[in-house]
Write an enzyme that holds these catalytic residues in place. Sequence first.
Site, short mmCIF file in Angstrom:
data_model
loop_
_atom_site.label_atom_id
_atom_site.label_comp_id
_atom_site.label_asym_id
_atom_site.label_seq_id
_atom_site.Cartn_x
_atom_site.Cartn_y
_atom_site.Cartn_z
NE ARG A 103 23.25 46.44 -10.44
CZ ARG A 103 24.48 46.76 -10.63
NH1 ARG A 103 24.86 47.80 -10.29
NH2 ARG A 103 25.08 46.11 -11.44
CG HIS A 129 27.03 41.06 -10.95
ND1 HIS A 129 26.13 41.38 -11.94
CD2 HIS A 129 27.82 42.32 -11.25
CE1 HIS A 129 26.09 42.57 -12.44
NE2 HIS A 129 27.24 43.18 -11.94
CD GLN A 132 31.09 42.26 -14.53
OE1 GLN A 132 30.44 43.44 -14.60
NE2 GLN A 132 31.84 42.20 -15.37
CG ASP A 224 33.99 42.88 -6.87
OD1 ASP A 224 33.82 43.97 -7.19
OD2 ASP A 224 32.82 42.26 -6.28
CB CYS A 264 32.87 43.11 -12.20
SG CYS A 264 32.88 43.65 -10.61
NE ARG A 292 27.91 43.59 -17.53
CZ ARG A 292 27.35 44.20 -16.30
NH1 ARG A 292 28.20 44.74 -15.64
NH2 ARG A 292 25.88 44.01 -16.14
#
Length: 305
Positions: A103, A129, A132, A224, A264, A292
């Site tokens: 990340r 992402h 995700q 988001d 998310c 996830r």
Amino acid sequence: MTAKRDFARLSSLTVDELKSILAEAHALKADRARGRAALHGKAVAIVMEKASTRTRISFEVGVAELGGIPVVVTTQGSQMGRGEPVRDTARVLAGYCQAIVFRTTTTARFEEMCIAKVPVINALTDDAHPVQLLADLMTVEEVFRARGELLDWSKLRCAFIGDGSSNMARSWIEAARILGFTLALATPEGFDPPAHEVIEAGNHVQLTRNPREAMTGSRIVNTDVWTSMGQEDETARRLQAFAGYTVTGELLEHAESDAVVLHCLPAHRGEEIESAVMEGPKSRIFDQAENRLHSQKALLTFLLA
Ligand code: CP
Ligand code: NVA
């Protein structure tokens, strides 16, 4: 020896590979003990240059459940925080670990890690992402399965309300292009996704300034945060720009009656999403968070087993 595969973005996979990873994710969810030796003895470095709850913990638990050894590395606790170059870290980690989950901020920095001779998985950058999205797509499939309804991606319309330039919106655009669904993206002026990504997605992306228009006909509703990690200095400007883009109960009434809501996480209640929507009957947000784990186990199995 076959070449190593990185997971930089959703399109690092073919459509068939993506669909089979999602199928394996459902199987792993149905049987938590499935594949428990898939990563036997393999170490996976989980390198975090930004904060994380879900990604870090789901990878950590997922690697352990597959019989592997998760190794969490944070910027502060490593020499990366003192400026050791990513390209050096990449080669060092590859000497110990069979995969790297990373990340970071820029795509360039992520790509620098990819010089490692082991698979590198994008655990969020400023631009994408993709891990995700595996969970998000799995959750969409799960909703249809639970209803006993066949999911035809080409007939599905999803709404994304909020920051069109965010990593999440951009990964949803990529998903729409790959799977062939329609993404109705409502975002204020100044927050459009990069033009080439919209052009590449063709008629799979419909850009609008009107959240109600995006909702109409949508069966999946996404949002988001308005201020992503690293953009904290822009918070005030963003709060102003995104006024009217909150996913409220009233806005949700414009979507299809069976629409479900995804986020998310982490969420800012009262900003991009109303608390009542998050906690309401249409929310699948916490299933999505759990997914996830299962979807990343499927990805790890695909890349490493
Ligand atoms: N959704 C997500 O990636 O959460 P974290 O930032 O907690 O990992
Ligand atoms: N767009 C958000 C996603 C967090 C999981 C961010 O980058 O902060």
